[in-house]
Design a protein around this motif. Structure first.
Motif, PDB file in Angstrom:
ATOM      1  N   CYS A  65      -4.934 -11.075   9.358  1.00 21.37           N
ATOM      2  CA  CYS A  65      -5.669  -9.819   9.504  1.00 21.37           C
ATOM      3  C   CYS A  65      -5.553  -9.252  10.916  1.00 21.37           C
ATOM      4  O   CYS A  65      -6.401  -8.475  11.350  1.00 21.37           O
ATOM      5  CB  CYS A  65      -7.146 -10.044   9.173  1.00 21.37           C
ATOM      6  N   ARG A  66      -4.479  -9.626  11.619  1.00 23.10           N
ATOM      7  CA  ARG A  66      -4.291  -9.152  12.988  1.00 23.10           C
ATOM      8  C   ARG A  66      -2.872  -8.610  13.163  1.00 23.10           C
ATOM      9  O   ARG A  66      -1.935  -9.088  12.520  1.00 23.10           O
ATOM     10  CB  ARG A  66      -4.570 -10.260  14.005  1.00 23.10           C
ATOM     11  N   VAL A  67      -2.747  -7.618  14.045  1.00 24.02           N
ATOM     12  CA  VAL A  67      -1.437  -7.060  14.396  1.00 24.02           C
ATOM     13  C   VAL A  67      -1.347  -6.958  15.912  1.00 24.02           C
ATOM     14  O   VAL A  67      -2.368  -6.975  16.614  1.00 24.02           O
ATOM     15  CB  VAL A  67      -1.199  -5.679  13.743  1.00 24.02           C
ATOM     16  N   TRP A  68      -0.095  -6.849  16.410  1.00 22.59           N
ATOM     17  CA  TRP A  68       0.142  -6.751  17.841  1.00 22.59           C
ATOM     18  C   TRP A  68       1.076  -5.569  18.127  1.00 22.59           C
ATOM     19  O   TRP A  68       1.988  -5.294  17.334  1.00 22.59           O
ATOM     20  CB  TRP A  68       0.807  -8.027  18.358  1.00 22.59           C
ATOM     21  N   ASP A  69       0.851  -4.916  19.270  1.00 26.16           N
ATOM     22  CA  ASP A  69       1.738  -3.821  19.653  1.00 26.16           C
ATOM     23  C   ASP A  69       2.850  -4.338  20.567  1.00 26.16           C
ATOM     24  O   ASP A  69       2.931  -5.534  20.878  1.00 26.16           O
ATOM     25  CB  ASP A  69       0.953  -2.665  20.280  1.00 26.16           C
ATOM     26  N   ASP A  70       3.712  -3.413  20.985  1.00 26.54           N
ATOM     27  CA  ASP A  70       4.880  -3.806  21.779  1.00 26.54           C
ATOM     28  C   ASP A  70       4.528  -4.212  23.208  1.00 26.54           C
ATOM     29  O   ASP A  70       5.396  -4.653  23.964  1.00 26.54           O
ATOM     30  CB  ASP A  70       5.924  -2.685  21.777  1.00 26.54           C
ATOM     31  N   ARG A  71       3.252  -4.094  23.577  1.00 29.93           N
ATOM     32  CA  ARG A  71       2.804  -4.556  24.894  1.00 29.93           C
ATOM     33  C   ARG A  71       2.070  -5.895  24.797  1.00 29.93           C
ATOM     34  O   ARG A  71       1.539  -6.384  25.806  1.00 29.93           O
ATOM     35  CB  ARG A  71       1.893  -3.503  25.525  1.00 29.93           C
ATOM     36  N   GLY A  72       2.009  -6.449  23.572  1.00 29.35           N
ATOM     37  CA  GLY A  72       1.345  -7.727  23.384  1.00 29.35           C
ATOM     38  C   GLY A  72      -0.138  -7.629  23.094  1.00 29.35           C
ATOM     39  O   GLY A  72      -0.811  -8.665  22.964  1.00 29.35           O
ATOM     40  N   GLN A  73      -0.677  -6.412  22.976  1.00 27.32           N
ATOM     41  CA  GLN A  73      -2.101  -6.249  22.688  1.00 27.32           C
ATOM     42  C   GLN A  73      -2.394  -6.587  21.228  1.00 27.32           C
ATOM     43  O   GLN A  73      -1.730  -6.099  20.310  1.00 27.32           O
ATOM     44  CB  GLN A  73      -2.549  -4.816  22.983  1.00 27.32           C
ATOM     45  N   GLU A  74      -3.398  -7.400  21.010  1.00 26.16           N
ATOM     46  CA  GLU A  74      -3.806  -7.810  19.661  1.00 26.16           C
ATOM     47  C   GLU A  74      -4.869  -6.854  19.119  1.00 26.16           C
ATOM     48  O   GLU A  74      -5.738  -6.386  19.851  1.00 26.16           O
ATOM     49  CB  GLU A  74      -4.372  -9.232  19.722  1.00 26.16           C
ATOM     50  N   TYR A  75      -4.786  -6.573  17.806  1.00 23.73           N
ATOM     51  CA  TYR A  75      -5.753  -5.706  17.131  1.00 23.73           C
ATOM     52  C   TYR A  75      -6.272  -6.397  15.866  1.00 23.73           C
ATOM     53  O   TYR A  75      -5.497  -7.044  15.153  1.00 23.73           O
ATOM     54  CB  TYR A  75      -5.109  -4.380  16.708  1.00 23.73           C
ATOM     55  N   LEU A  76      -7.551  -6.223  15.578  1.00 24.03           N
ATOM     56  CA  LEU A  76      -8.118  -6.645  14.300  1.00 24.03           C
ATOM     57  C   LEU A  76      -7.851  -5.528  13.287  1.00 24.03           C
ATOM     58  O   LEU A  76      -8.140  -4.360  13.553  1.00 24.03           O
ATOM     59  CB  LEU A  76      -9.619  -6.885  14.443  1.00 24.03           C
ATOM     60  N   ASP A  77      -7.307  -5.899  12.143  1.00 21.29           N
ATOM     61  CA  ASP A  77      -6.851  -4.898  11.168  1.00 21.29           C
ATOM     62  C   ASP A  77      -7.820  -4.780  10.005  1.00 21.29           C
ATOM     63  O   ASP A  77      -7.851  -5.627   9.119  1.00 21.29           O
ATOM     64  CB  ASP A  77      -5.455  -5.282  10.659  1.00 21.29           C
ATOM     65  N   LEU A  78      -8.614  -3.709  10.001  1.00 20.32           N
ATOM     66  CA  LEU A  78      -9.481  -3.396   8.864  1.00 20.32           C
ATOM     67  C   LEU A  78      -8.956  -2.175   8.107  1.00 20.32           C
ATOM     68  O   LEU A  78      -9.696  -1.478   7.433  1.00 20.32           O
ATOM     69  CB  LEU A  78     -10.920  -3.128   9.314  1.00 20.32           C
ATOM     70  N   TYR A  79      -7.667  -1.956   8.223  1.00 20.03           N
ATOM     71  CA  TYR A  79      -7.017  -0.829   7.546  1.00 20.03           C
ATOM     72  C   TYR A  79      -5.966  -1.312   6.553  1.00 20.03           C
ATOM     73  O   TYR A  79      -5.757  -0.697   5.506  1.00 20.03           O
ATOM     74  CB  TYR A  79      -6.399   0.089   8.601  1.00 20.03           C
ATOM     75  N   GLY A  80      -5.298  -2.410   6.894  1.00 19.80           N
ATOM     76  CA  GLY A  80      -4.320  -3.005   5.982  1.00 19.80           C
ATOM     77  C   GLY A  80      -3.196  -2.073   5.609  1.00 19.80           C
ATOM     78  O   GLY A  80      -2.674  -2.154   4.493  1.00 19.80           O
ATOM     79  N   GLY A  81      -2.820  -1.193   6.555  1.00 22.75           N
ATOM     80  CA  GLY A  81      -1.760  -0.254   6.215  1.00 22.75           C
ATOM     81  C   GLY A  81      -2.123   0.598   5.017  1.00 22.75           C
ATOM     82  O   GLY A  81      -1.315   0.844   4.125  1.00 22.75           O
ATOM     83  N   HIS A  82      -3.391   1.060   4.968  1.00 23.60           N
ATOM     84  CA  HIS A  82      -3.897   1.891   3.871  1.00 23.60           C
ATOM     85  C   HIS A  82      -4.033   1.080   2.577  1.00 23.60           C
ATOM     86  O   HIS A  82      -3.577   1.499   1.505  1.00 23.60           O
ATOM     87  CB  HIS A  82      -3.002   3.116   3.649  1.00 23.60           C
TER      88      HIS A  82
END
Length: 377
Positions: free
Chosen positions: A20-37
């Motif tokens: 349930c987590r994603v990361w951007d190209d700078r290494g920042q982690e995000y909690l994903d409550l969207y699931g790509g729609h």
């Protein structure tokens, strides 16, 4: 050549995902409550999913529907069993819009009629008849505005019955939990009354489970909370965890004919492998029950937060499909969640945050989100 600029974008480049987590190209982690729609059902980059898709790609990625594909039959059998629709038939395509197009086409083939009843604030896709059945004039091009569809308020059974009694309605299509429409839930009384009225009047009942189905509501299909059994069910989004797959589940009362429906890419070998891997994980990890349990926990936490945060005016939904209505615009709230708290959510309209996390979402993640939302509010 440049991209056709139709999407407002966050200034974030997501390059990696896990659970349930994603990361951007700078290494920042995000909690994903969207699931790509609502597309990511079993979590980003699940190892079983990766293995099964990779193994299939190493054997055969694609061949046409002019030959036997035993993976299609295996998927139909597995999906029938897990969903409770063993006796239904499966037609595989590539997207939710295609699923609804084919469902409406089948309905018209079956009774020869051309009029559709759809709910106000419905969203059923962006192609031909699917977009005409979507109650948003801003995305219906003149070529799609063919007068086939009558929009009626969700849960106003008398209005739907009055139209059905005219005897010319081909199909009624409903989302039992409206997604784009604001996480509005169909009631049991409405759904059961509509099913009975459709049967009395020779009209096909279609449940669009593209966003609210496939375990997201805490049952396999959202309509199963309402005690109905529609003639046709459409699915997509979470069916293959990001691989483009859509499907139509069709009552045994419909008799197929050669050439009646068709698709080039639908039901290809790689798509079936992805969809089968999703069912493997859903069963082995009991993700439908997890969606119900964790969704109830998150809803409780949100309603508790509502008591201390007056900007929250309503919390509604089922399972891991939840709407948070605000008395202020959602856009700055959502932007601060992304850029400051590193959380992705969905939205709809001006004032609603829409939560559609992967079905492996946990109570600890729910607590984390509550803390981050509290910080923003």
């Amino acid at each position: 050549m440049k991209l056709f600029d139709v999407y407002p974008l966050f200034d974030v480049n997501i390059v990696k995902g896990e659970g349930c987590r994603v990361w951007d190209d700078r290494g920042q982690e995000y909690l994903d409550l969207y699931g790509g729609h609502a597309v990511i059902s079993i979590g980003h980059c699940h190892p079983h999913y990766i293995n099964k898709v990779g193994e299939q790609m190493g054997r055969l990625g694609f061949y046409s529907n002019s030959v036997i594909n035993k993976l299609q039959a295996e998927l139909a059998g597995r999906l029938g069993r897990i969903s409770g629709y063993d006796d239904y038939q499966l037609f595989l395509i590539n997207s939710g819009a295609e699923a609804n197009e084919n469902a409406l086409k089948l309905a018209s083939f079956s009774n020869g009629r051309t009029r559709i009843l759809s709910a106000e604030k419905a969203f059923h896709g962006r192609t031909s008849l699917a977009v005409e059945a979507t109650a948003n004039p801003n995305i219906i091009a003149p070529v799609n505005a063919n007068g086939h569809v009558t929009y009626l308020p969700l849960n106003d059974l008398a209005a739907w019955e009055a139209e059905l009694q005219k005897g010319d309605v081909c199909a009624c299509i409903i989302e039992c939990i409206q997604g784009v429409g604001g996480i509005k839930l169909a009631t049991e009384e409405f759904a059961q009354g509509l099913q009975a009225a459709c049967r009395r009047n020779g009209t096909v009942l279609i449940c669009d489970e593209i966003q609210c189905g496939y375990g997201r509501s805490g049952k396999f299909f959202a309509h199963q909370w309402l005690g109905i059994r529609p003639d046709i069910i459409t699915v997509a989004k979470g069916i293959a965890n990001g691989f483009p797959v859509g499907a139509v589940l069709i009552s045994p009362e419909f008799t197929p004919k050669y050439g009646q429906l068709g698709t080039t890419f639908g039901g290809n070998h790689l798509a079936c492998a992805a969809a089968l891997a999703v069912l493997d994980v859903m069963e082995s990890s009991d993700l439908v029950e997890n969606a119900r349990h964790t969704g109830e926990y998150l809803m409780t936490r949100l309603k508790d937060l509502q008591q201390s945060q007056p900007h929250i005016t309503d919390v509604r939904g089922r399972g891991l499909m939840i709407g948070i209505e605000l008395d202020i615009p959602q856009k700055p709230i959502r932007e601060r969640l992304v850029y400051e708290q590193h959380v992705f959510t969905g939205c709809t309209g001006t004032n609603l945050l829409r939560l559609l996390p992967p079905l492996c979402f946990t109570e600890d993640m729910a607590d984390e989100f509550i803390e981050k939302l509290t910080n923003v509010l």
